[in-house]
Design a protein around this motif. Structure first.
Motif, PDB file in Angstrom:
ATOM      1  N   VAL A   1       1.027   1.758  -9.607  1.00 21.48           N
ATOM      2  CA  VAL A   1       1.120   3.051  -8.920  1.00 21.48           C
ATOM      3  C   VAL A   1       2.032   3.998  -9.714  1.00 21.48           C
ATOM      4  CG1 VAL A   1       1.986   4.156  -6.834  1.00 21.48           C
ATOM      5  CG2 VAL A   1       0.607   2.106  -6.661  1.00 21.48           C
ATOM      6  N   SER A   2       3.112   3.465 -10.243  1.00 15.69           N
ATOM      7  CA  SER A   2       4.036   4.332 -10.990  1.00 15.69           C
ATOM      8  C   SER A   2       3.375   4.898 -12.235  1.00 15.69           C
ATOM      9  CB  SER A   2       5.290   3.546 -11.383  1.00 15.69           C
ATOM     10  OG  SER A   2       5.928   3.095 -10.223  1.00 15.69           O
ATOM     11  N   ASN A   3       2.514   4.104 -12.843  1.00 14.26           N
ATOM     12  CA  ASN A   3       1.796   4.611 -14.026  1.00 14.26           C
ATOM     13  C   ASN A   3       0.877   5.765 -13.625  1.00 14.26           C
ATOM     14  OD1 ASN A   3       1.044   4.552 -16.804  1.00 14.26           O
ATOM     15  ND2 ASN A   3      -0.798   3.388 -16.284  1.00 14.26           N
ATOM     16  N   LEU A   4       0.155   5.590 -12.512  1.00 14.21           N
ATOM     17  CA  LEU A   4      -0.726   6.673 -12.042  1.00 14.21           C
ATOM     18  C   LEU A   4       0.104   7.917 -11.726  1.00 14.21           C
ATOM     19  CD1 LEU A   4      -3.159   4.751  -9.636  1.00 14.21           C
ATOM     20  CD2 LEU A   4      -3.629   5.574 -11.953  1.00 14.21           C
ATOM     21  N   LEU A   5       1.235   7.706 -11.076  1.00 23.10           N
ATOM     22  CA  LEU A   5       2.090   8.852 -10.722  1.00 23.10           C
ATOM     23  C   LEU A   5       2.607   9.555 -11.979  1.00 23.10           C
ATOM     24  CD1 LEU A   5       4.079   7.293  -7.760  1.00 23.10           C
ATOM     25  CD2 LEU A   5       2.551   9.274  -7.617  1.00 23.10           C
ATOM     26  N   GLU A   6       2.932   8.760 -12.992  1.00 18.06           N
ATOM     27  CA  GLU A   6       3.438   9.390 -14.218  1.00 18.06           C
ATOM     28  C   GLU A   6       2.352  10.173 -14.932  1.00 18.06           C
ATOM     29  OE1 GLU A   6       5.922   8.142 -17.485  1.00 18.06           O
ATOM     30  OE2 GLU A   6       7.173   7.125 -16.006  1.00 18.06           O
ATOM     31  N   ILE A   7       1.146   9.618 -14.917  1.00 16.74           N
ATOM     32  CA  ILE A   7       0.037  10.335 -15.564  1.00 16.74           C
ATOM     33  C   ILE A   7      -0.240  11.636 -14.810  1.00 16.74           C
ATOM     34  CG2 ILE A   7      -2.460  10.264 -16.012  1.00 16.74           C
ATOM     35  CD1 ILE A   7      -2.130   7.236 -16.580  1.00 16.74           C
TER      36      ILE A   7
ATOM     37  N   SER B   1       0.819  -1.218   0.000  1.00 15.11           N
ATOM     38  CA  SER B   1       0.000   0.000   0.000  1.00 15.11           C
ATOM     39  C   SER B   1       0.854   1.269   0.000  1.00 15.11           C
ATOM     40  CB  SER B   1      -0.930  -0.009   1.214  1.00 15.11           C
ATOM     41  OG  SER B   1      -0.130  -0.042   2.365  1.00 15.11           O
ATOM     42  N   GLU B   2       2.122   1.118  -0.337  1.00 15.00           N
ATOM     43  CA  GLU B   2       3.021   2.269  -0.302  1.00 15.00           C
ATOM     44  C   GLU B   2       2.953   3.038  -1.633  1.00 15.00           C
ATOM     45  OE1 GLU B   2       7.868   2.966  -0.256  1.00 15.00           O
ATOM     46  OE2 GLU B   2       6.956   1.055  -0.817  1.00 15.00           O
ATOM     47  N   VAL B   3       2.823   4.370  -1.545  1.00  9.07           N
ATOM     48  CA  VAL B   3       2.830   5.166  -2.771  1.00  9.07           C
ATOM     49  C   VAL B   3       4.288   5.537  -3.081  1.00  9.07           C
ATOM     50  CG1 VAL B   3       2.068   7.298  -3.878  1.00  9.07           C
ATOM     51  CG2 VAL B   3       0.527   6.092  -2.325  1.00  9.07           C
ATOM     52  N   ALA B   4       4.862   4.881  -4.078  1.00  9.89           N
ATOM     53  CA  ALA B   4       6.257   5.165  -4.436  1.00  9.89           C
ATOM     54  C   ALA B   4       6.424   4.993  -5.936  1.00  9.89           C
ATOM     55  CB  ALA B   4       7.187   4.211  -3.698  1.00  9.89           C
ATOM     56  N   TYR B   5       7.387   5.737  -6.497  1.00  9.39           N
ATOM     57  CA  TYR B   5       7.605   5.661  -7.941  1.00  9.39           C
ATOM     58  C   TYR B   5       8.717   4.652  -8.235  1.00  9.39           C
ATOM     59  CZ  TYR B   5       8.505   7.057 -12.730  1.00  9.39           C
ATOM     60  OH  TYR B   5       8.670   7.050 -14.086  1.00  9.39           O
TER      61      TYR B   5
ATOM     62  N   ALA C   1       5.419  11.946  -3.270  1.00  7.60           N
ATOM     63  CA  ALA C   1       5.597  12.464  -1.907  1.00  7.60           C
ATOM     64  C   ALA C   1       4.316  13.078  -1.346  1.00  7.60           C
ATOM     65  CB  ALA C   1       6.729  13.493  -1.905  1.00  7.60           C
ATOM     66  N   LYS C   2       3.374  13.382  -2.227  1.00 12.02           N
ATOM     67  CA  LYS C   2       2.159  14.051  -1.765  1.00 12.02           C
ATOM     68  C   LYS C   2       1.089  13.098  -1.245  1.00 12.02           C
ATOM     69  CE  LYS C   2       2.361  17.958  -4.915  1.00 12.02           C
ATOM     70  NZ  LYS C   2       1.619  18.742  -5.880  1.00 12.02           N
ATOM     71  N   PHE C   3       1.263  11.786  -1.485  1.00 11.35           N
ATOM     72  CA  PHE C   3       0.165  10.858  -1.156  1.00 11.35           C
ATOM     73  C   PHE C   3       0.630   9.713  -0.265  1.00 11.35           C
ATOM     74  CE2 PHE C   3      -0.704  12.800  -5.235  1.00 11.35           C
ATOM     75  CZ  PHE C   3      -1.970  13.309  -5.021  1.00 11.35           C
ATOM     76  N   SER C   4      -0.280   9.311   0.618  1.00  8.75           N
ATOM     77  CA  SER C   4       0.034   8.115   1.393  1.00  8.75           C
ATOM     78  C   SER C   4      -0.978   7.009   1.105  1.00  8.75           C
ATOM     79  CB  SER C   4       0.089   8.439   2.882  1.00  8.75           C
ATOM     80  OG  SER C   4      -1.102   9.095   3.238  1.00  8.75           O
ATOM     81  N   ARG C   5      -2.073   7.369   0.419  1.00  8.59           N
ATOM     82  CA  ARG C   5      -3.096   6.340   0.132  1.00  8.59           C
ATOM     83  C   ARG C   5      -3.365   6.250  -1.366  1.00  8.59           C
ATOM     84  NH1 ARG C   5      -8.343   6.690   3.247  1.00  8.59           N
ATOM     85  NH2 ARG C   5      -8.755   7.069   1.107  1.00  8.59           N
ATOM     86  N   TYR C   6      -3.553   5.041  -1.840  1.00 11.14           N
ATOM     87  CA  TYR C   6      -3.839   4.829  -3.262  1.00 11.14           C
ATOM     88  C   TYR C   6      -5.086   5.598  -3.711  1.00 11.14           C
ATOM     89  CZ  TYR C   6      -0.505   0.922  -3.532  1.00 11.14           C
ATOM     90  OH  TYR C   6       0.624   0.146  -3.534  1.00 11.14           O
TER      91      TYR C   6
ATOM     92  N   ILE D   1       4.746  18.143 -13.064  1.00 12.24           N
ATOM     93  CA  ILE D   1       5.730  17.981 -11.990  1.00 12.24           C
ATOM     94  C   ILE D   1       6.410  16.632 -12.206  1.00 12.24           C
ATOM     95  CG2 ILE D   1       4.530  19.433 -10.285  1.00 12.24           C
ATOM     96  CD1 ILE D   1       3.492  16.801  -9.013  1.00 12.24           C
ATOM     97  N   SER D   2       7.353  16.278 -11.302  1.00 10.56           N
ATOM     98  CA  SER D   2       8.009  14.976 -11.497  1.00 10.56           C
ATOM     99  C   SER D   2       7.214  13.894 -10.764  1.00 10.56           C
ATOM    100  CB  SER D   2       9.439  15.019 -10.965  1.00 10.56           C
ATOM    101  OG  SER D   2       9.411  14.996  -9.558  1.00 10.56           O
ATOM    102  N   PRO D   3       7.286  12.638 -11.214  1.00  6.03           N
ATOM    103  CA  PRO D   3       6.558  11.561 -10.535  1.00  6.03           C
ATOM    104  C   PRO D   3       7.021  11.382  -9.084  1.00  6.03           C
ATOM    105  CG  PRO D   3       7.568  10.773 -12.585  1.00  6.03           C
ATOM    106  CD  PRO D   3       7.981  12.178 -12.428  1.00  6.03           C
ATOM    107  N   GLN D   4       8.301  11.629  -8.820  1.00 10.26           N
ATOM    108  CA  GLN D   4       8.817  11.494  -7.449  1.00 10.26           C
ATOM    109  C   GLN D   4       8.147  12.528  -6.540  1.00 10.26           C
ATOM    110  OE1 GLN D   4      10.684  11.584 -10.190  1.00 10.26           O
ATOM    111  NE2 GLN D   4      11.919   9.720 -10.167  1.00 10.26           N
ATOM    112  N   LEU D   5       8.022  13.747  -7.068  1.00  8.52           N
ATOM    113  CA  LEU D   5       7.381  14.808  -6.288  1.00  8.52           C
ATOM    114  C   LEU D   5       5.903  14.479  -6.067  1.00  8.52           C
ATOM    115  CD1 LEU D   5       8.574  17.513  -5.283  1.00  8.52           C
ATOM    116  CD2 LEU D   5       7.363  18.625  -7.160  1.00  8.52           C
ATOM    117  N   ALA D   6       5.278  13.939  -7.093  1.00  9.60           N
ATOM    118  CA  ALA D   6       3.864  13.553  -6.973  1.00  9.60           C
ATOM    119  C   ALA D   6       3.720  12.472  -5.901  1.00  9.60           C
ATOM    120  CB  ALA D   6       3.335  13.061  -8.313  1.00  9.60           C
TER     121      ALA D   6
END
Ligand code: TYM
Length: 329
Positions: A240-246, A228-232, A260-265, A253-258
């Motif tokens: 999750v990485s696909n969602l972060l990239e979208i 359940s970890e939000v990480a790129y 960092a903003k979330f803890s839940r899917y 912004i960058s996916p890494q920065l995105a």
């Protein structure tokens, strides 16, 4: 001035992969370079058999290209079949590429495998020769595409280098340009496969014309990963990485920065859907307006065609002269 060329097939609705991987870059490029963008209906013929369908799709795609922001005063938007030079140079390209090279193309292997029970045309196999003609006709320095088209740009380079070596300097050697985020948008239901138009299941494909409710539903149902970890991390956490990239590509912004903003899917899914809905809203509005006036759309297509034709005709005759065909006069 840098010359840019890229094309898209009228094979159905434009999706988020097309937009984030390629089309958005086309719009960004139009004020910096001399840009040519083709609606490649001859390529679509490799997989389309229904009469009339290609023409209707071509017109809708033209409306979409203007709706996303291509400006007909600066960008040359043309229809491939309206410019006969594409077919003419394509044959020359077919005679410059080898059977072995064409056999190694992943797009051919994928598409022919998917069409196992259907008609697999020779055009599906020689497709990269036509694509090389598209690119080389316009002396393109850069070809803005998604990751999946890199191999086709590579083979175009090989063909151009071979032709120049055989017949003397004729073609500009192009290079592929891909965006840092969104070069490979994956299917929301199957994040290890690229997002692409699918005949049987569209649940993981976001179309540019999807309603906000549909977009929300598709993101809500997106496949995530087992923890359940939000990480790129594309390898370990493809969903999750696909969602972060979208999300990153939609909000610049960058996916890494995105991440960092979330803890839940769930929050990530909601934010991604919201960002995509906001990005698409103005496009959908303009698309609706443009489609109402077919006469104006045809005028814009003719305008692009005539600019493209002049460039294409010059390059074709340069290639024919280099080969040394008997001239007509
Ligand atoms: P086509 O019509 O399949 O797709 C158009 C553009 O969208 C990109 N794309 C993606 N980018 C990121 N993620 C995805 N899931 C995704 N799906 C599609 C493609 O990379 C492409 O840039 N063979 C080409 C059309 C073509 C062409 C050309 C392109 C014909 N002649 C000359 C460039 C130059 C194709 O089938 O793209």
């Amino acid at each position: 001035m840098t010359r840019v060329l890229s094309c898209i097939q009228p094979t159905g609705e434009v999706h988020l992969g097309n937009y984030l991987g390629a089309l958005r870059n086309w719009v960004d490029g139009q004020d910096k370079a001399d840009v040519f963008h083709g609606i490649v209906d001859l390529h679509a013929l490799t997989v389309t058999e229904e009469p009339g369908l290609i023409g209707a799709n071509t017109l809708q795609l033209a409306a979409m290209l203007f709706a996303i922001g291509l400006n007909p005063d600066v960008a040359t938007v043309f229809v491939q079949s309206h410019i006969a030079e594409h077919s003419q140079l394509s044959w020359i390209m077919e005679c410059t590429v080898s059977f072995g090279e064409l056999s190694r193309m992943t797009q051919f292997k994928d598409k022919s495998a998917k069409r196992e029970a259907e008609f697999v045309s020779a055009g599906l196999f020689t497709y990269p020769a036509l694509q090389a003609a598209d690119i080389l006709l316009y002396d393109a320095d850069e070809v803005p595409v998604g990751d999946d088209q890199r191999q086709h740009v590579e083979i175009t380079r090989d063909i151009a280098i071979r032709f120049n070596h055989r017949f003397g300097e004729t073609f500009v050697i192009p290079k592929a340009v891909t965006p840092s985020n969104g070069a490979r948008v994956m299917d929301l239901q199957n994040p290890t496969a690229k997002m692409s138009k699918s005949e049987d299941d569209d649940a993981g494909v976001i179309y540019l014309l999807d309603s906000p409710a549909t977009i929300e539903k598709k993101f809500k149902r997106a496949v995530t990963d087992s923890d359940s970890e939000v990480a790129y991390d594309r390898q370990r956490k493809p969903g999750v990485s696909n969602l972060l990239e979208i999300l990153a590509a939609s909000t610049l912004i960058s996916p890494q920065l995105a991440a960092a903003k979330f803890s839940r899917y769930d929050d990530l899914k909601t934010a991604s859907a919201d960002a995509v809905v906001a990005m698409l809203e103005p496009i959908q509005r303009r698309y609706g307006e443009l489609l109402k006036d077919k006469g104006e759309l045809m005028r814009l297509i003719h305008k692009g065609n005539s600019r493209a034709q002049v460039v294409a005709a010059k390059t074709l005759s340069r290639a024919q002269n280099a080969i040394g065909f008997l001239g007509k006069d």
